[in-house]
Design a protein around this motif. Structure first.
Motif, PDB file in Angstrom:
ATOM      1  N   TRP A  55       0.809  -1.234   0.000  1.00  0.00           N
ATOM      2  CA  TRP A  55       0.000   0.000   0.000  1.00  0.00           C
ATOM      3  C   TRP A  55       0.829   1.264   0.000  1.00  0.00           C
ATOM      4  O   TRP A  55       0.643   2.118  -0.877  1.00  0.00           O
ATOM      5  N   HIS A 107      -3.318  -5.315   1.124  1.00  0.00           N
ATOM      6  CA  HIS A 107      -4.777  -5.286   1.277  1.00  0.00           C
ATOM      7  C   HIS A 107      -5.354  -5.666  -0.090  1.00  0.00           C
ATOM      8  O   HIS A 107      -4.746  -5.367  -1.129  1.00  0.00           O
ATOM      9  N   TRP A 145       1.481 -11.742   4.791  1.00  0.00           N
ATOM     10  CA  TRP A 145       0.061 -11.706   5.163  1.00  0.00           C
ATOM     11  C   TRP A 145      -0.763 -10.909   4.169  1.00  0.00           C
ATOM     12  O   TRP A 145      -0.262 -10.020   3.492  1.00  0.00           O
ATOM     13  N   PHE A 151     -11.870   0.134   5.508  1.00  0.00           N
ATOM     14  CA  PHE A 151     -11.924   1.485   6.095  1.00  0.00           C
ATOM     15  C   PHE A 151     -11.970   2.612   5.062  1.00  0.00           C
ATOM     16  O   PHE A 151     -12.412   3.704   5.365  1.00  0.00           O
ATOM     17  N   TRP A 194      -6.712  -5.253  10.849  1.00  0.00           N
ATOM     18  CA  TRP A 194      -6.497  -3.954  11.480  1.00  0.00           C
ATOM     19  C   TRP A 194      -7.854  -3.250  11.424  1.00  0.00           C
ATOM     20  O   TRP A 194      -8.382  -2.984  10.348  1.00  0.00           O
ATOM     21  N   GLU A 238      -4.082  -6.214  14.737  1.00  0.00           N
ATOM     22  CA  GLU A 238      -3.086  -5.135  14.828  1.00  0.00           C
ATOM     23  C   GLU A 238      -3.667  -4.005  15.665  1.00  0.00           C
ATOM     24  O   GLU A 238      -4.551  -3.274  15.216  1.00  0.00           O
ATOM     25  N   LYS A 240      -4.376  -0.482  17.533  1.00  0.00           N
ATOM     26  CA  LYS A 240      -4.146   0.954  17.316  1.00  0.00           C
ATOM     27  C   LYS A 240      -5.210   1.684  18.143  1.00  0.00           C
ATOM     28  O   LYS A 240      -6.372   1.279  18.141  1.00  0.00           O
ATOM     29  N   GLU A 274       2.571  -2.520  15.801  1.00  0.00           N
ATOM     30  CA  GLU A 274       3.159  -1.455  14.978  1.00  0.00           C
ATOM     31  C   GLU A 274       3.739  -0.359  15.879  1.00  0.00           C
ATOM     32  O   GLU A 274       3.086   0.094  16.826  1.00  0.00           O
ATOM     33  N   HIS A 277       1.719   2.880  16.273  1.00  0.00           N
ATOM     34  CA  HIS A 277       0.467   2.640  16.991  1.00  0.00           C
ATOM     35  C   HIS A 277       0.732   2.570  18.498  1.00  0.00           C
ATOM     36  O   HIS A 277      -0.070   3.049  19.302  1.00  0.00           O
ATOM     37  N   ASP A 302       4.747  -4.443  12.416  1.00  0.00           N
ATOM     38  CA  ASP A 302       4.735  -3.415  11.377  1.00  0.00           C
ATOM     39  C   ASP A 302       5.759  -2.368  11.791  1.00  0.00           C
ATOM     40  O   ASP A 302       5.579  -1.650  12.782  1.00  0.00           O
ATOM     41  N   ASP A 313      -0.364   9.291  13.123  1.00  0.00           N
ATOM     42  CA  ASP A 313       0.342   8.128  12.589  1.00  0.00           C
ATOM     43  C   ASP A 313       1.162   8.567  11.382  1.00  0.00           C
ATOM     44  O   ASP A 313       0.683   8.511  10.254  1.00  0.00           O
ATOM     45  N   ASP A 345       5.542  -1.045   7.261  1.00  0.00           N
ATOM     46  CA  ASP A 345       4.308  -0.273   7.107  1.00  0.00           C
ATOM     47  C   ASP A 345       4.691   1.204   7.259  1.00  0.00           C
ATOM     48  O   ASP A 345       4.372   1.855   8.257  1.00  0.00           O
TER      49      ASP A 345
END
Ligand code: XUL
Ligand code: CO
Length: 442
Positions: A55, A107, A145, A151, A194, A238, A240, A274, A277, A302, A313, A345
């Motif tokens: 991503w 993703h 993964w 989202f 997540w 994950e 956060k 992460e 996070h 991450d 973030d 990430d």
């Protein structure tokens, strides 16, 4: 030109990144990451299991809430979603292969753009799954993964599995099913949740208990589907604390562990932690690692970092050697990550617009983590660090202290012991000594 570079070479003039050692001043070489170097009985490659995040590296375009894209990718030009996606896969595999990393993560909508027709989306993802499968075979790169982006689409503005509208929950389920299918078909070793919008913006309109039960229900359905279809890996949550929601249900490691225990999900789940996070939750990264390790749930990482001045973030590439050395001490003591790896990430800054910037960012992050592994191993091999911490608890190793640990004492016994032994001597925590000791090895 090798099979690993598509019809077009996207990162021209950059070859395979090689290990050249700490004295090298070549910005396109590794100074610490020597994949075959053995540390504490395993190669660096086996310890670290680095992954490139699809991503940030191939979809993120530098846009922020105040301005549009600054990074214009040559693989993002074609009119048809599937054609664009294949170009992106070519670019991604060229990049990963040049870095020589073993894994990648995605993703669903990173791999190919989705429209609003569920079946058409399934076709698109299946087409790309076949394409990625060929790329994996040709390069030896593996999928650490997969996950579903629940989202970004406007339908998820009130949450995905925790949405108050069942019709939206069903869409979330459809996306999880398709992302799991792709993960399984590509031999993905883990699957991540997540919960980007699994939380609330205001308690005034939220039934928190019901939403959390729906979330647990969705996770159970994902496990049932995955196991029935041959998925043997771990499911990761994950944590956060917030962003994009005001409060995210997967707040931090301790909260997630409590949730997993409450809903009887500990057998199939573990944690993907992460750095940024952790700091958003008011913890150090080391704290989150320790909480997970103590529960036997240290699954995956991450890697990135936040900014000391900003409370959001920022997902910058990791460069803090002290933070990573302290983290590696915990990871090594926990016998490594359970099934996961270290996924970058992280994103280059909005004004990093050269093709080389993506290489510099990854090389810097990889070398920081690899160097921290070497340092942490030296600290552990030296032995003083372990000894100081062990000695601190020596009063529980024998006598009344040992009985206390085993549950063999009552409150009356403690009274008698305190009365008989008087005021305890003051014992220093020696924090400064330990901090200096860590710095001695850096
Ligand atoms: C967002 C974040 C995600 C997850 C995967 O903060 O970390 O990219 O890692 O959905
Ligand atoms: Co992440």
């Amino acid at each position: 030109m090798s099979i690993l570079i598509g019809e077009q070479e996207y990162f021209k003039g950059i070859g395979k990144i090689a290990y050249e050692g700490p004295s090298s001043d070549n910005p396109l070489a590794y100074r610490w990451y020597d994949e075959n170097r053995v540390i504490a009985g395993k190669t660096m490659k086996e310890h670290l299991r680095f992954a490139v995040a699809y991503w940030h590296s191939f979809c993120g375009n530098g846009s922020d809430p105040f301005g549009g894209p600054t990074q214009f990718f040559p693989w993002d030009k074609k009119a048809e979603a599937v054609d664009r996606a294949k170009d992106k896969a070519d670019a991604a595999f060229e990049f990963i292969t040049k870095l020589g990393l073993p894994y990648y993560c995605f993703h669903d909508v990173d791999v190919v753009d989705y429209g609003s027709d569920v079946k058409e989306n399934e076709n698109r993802l299946q087409t790309l799954t076949a394409y990625l499968s060929e790329k994996q075979k040709a390069s030896g790169t593996k999928l650490l993964w997969g996950t579903a982006n629940l989202f970004s689409h406007h339908r998820y503005m009130n949450g995905a599995a925790t949405n108050p509208d069942f019709n939206v929950v069903a869409h979330a389920g459809a996306q999880i099913k398709m992302a799991l299918d792709a993960t399984i078909a590509l031999g993905g070793e883990n699957y991540v949740f997540w919960g980007g919008r699994e939380g609330y913006m205001s308690l005034l309109n939220t039934n928190m208990k019901r939403e959390q039960e729906h979330f647990a229900q969705m996770l159970k359905m994902a496990v049932a589907y995955g196991r029935a279809n041959g998925f043997k890996g771990k499911f990761f949550i994950e944590p956060k604390p917030c962003e994009p929601t005001k409060h995210q249900y997967d707040y931090d490691a301790a909260t997630v562990i409590g949730f997993l225990r409450q809903h009887d999900l500990l057998a199939d789940f573990s944690l993907n932690l992460e750095v940024n996070h952790a700091t958003l939750a008011g913890h150090t990264f080391e704290h989150e690692l320790q909480v997970a390790a103590d529960a036997g749930l240290l699954g995956s990482i991450d890697a990135n970092r936040g900014d000391y001045q900003n409370g959001w973030d920022t997902d910058q590439f990791p460069i803090d050697l002290t933070e990573w050395t302290k983290s590696m001490l915990i990871i090594l003591e926990a016998n490594g990550l359970q099934g996961g790896g270290i996924n970058f990430d992280a994103k280059i800054r909005r004004n990093s617009t050269d093709a080389e910037d993506l290489f510099h960012a990854h090389i810097g992050g990889i070398d920081t983590v690899a160097r921290a592994l070497v340092i942490a191993d030296s600290i552990r091999t030296n032995g003083e660090y372990d000894k100081i911490r062990k000695d601190r608890y020596a009063s529980f190793d024998a006598g009344q202290g040992a009985s206390f640990e085993k549950g063999g004492l009552s409150l009356e016994n403690l009274f008698d012991h305190a009365a008989a032994n008087g005021e305890p001597a003051m014992i220093s925590g020696r924090q400064e000594y330990l901090e200096n000791m860590i710095n001695r090895f850096l």
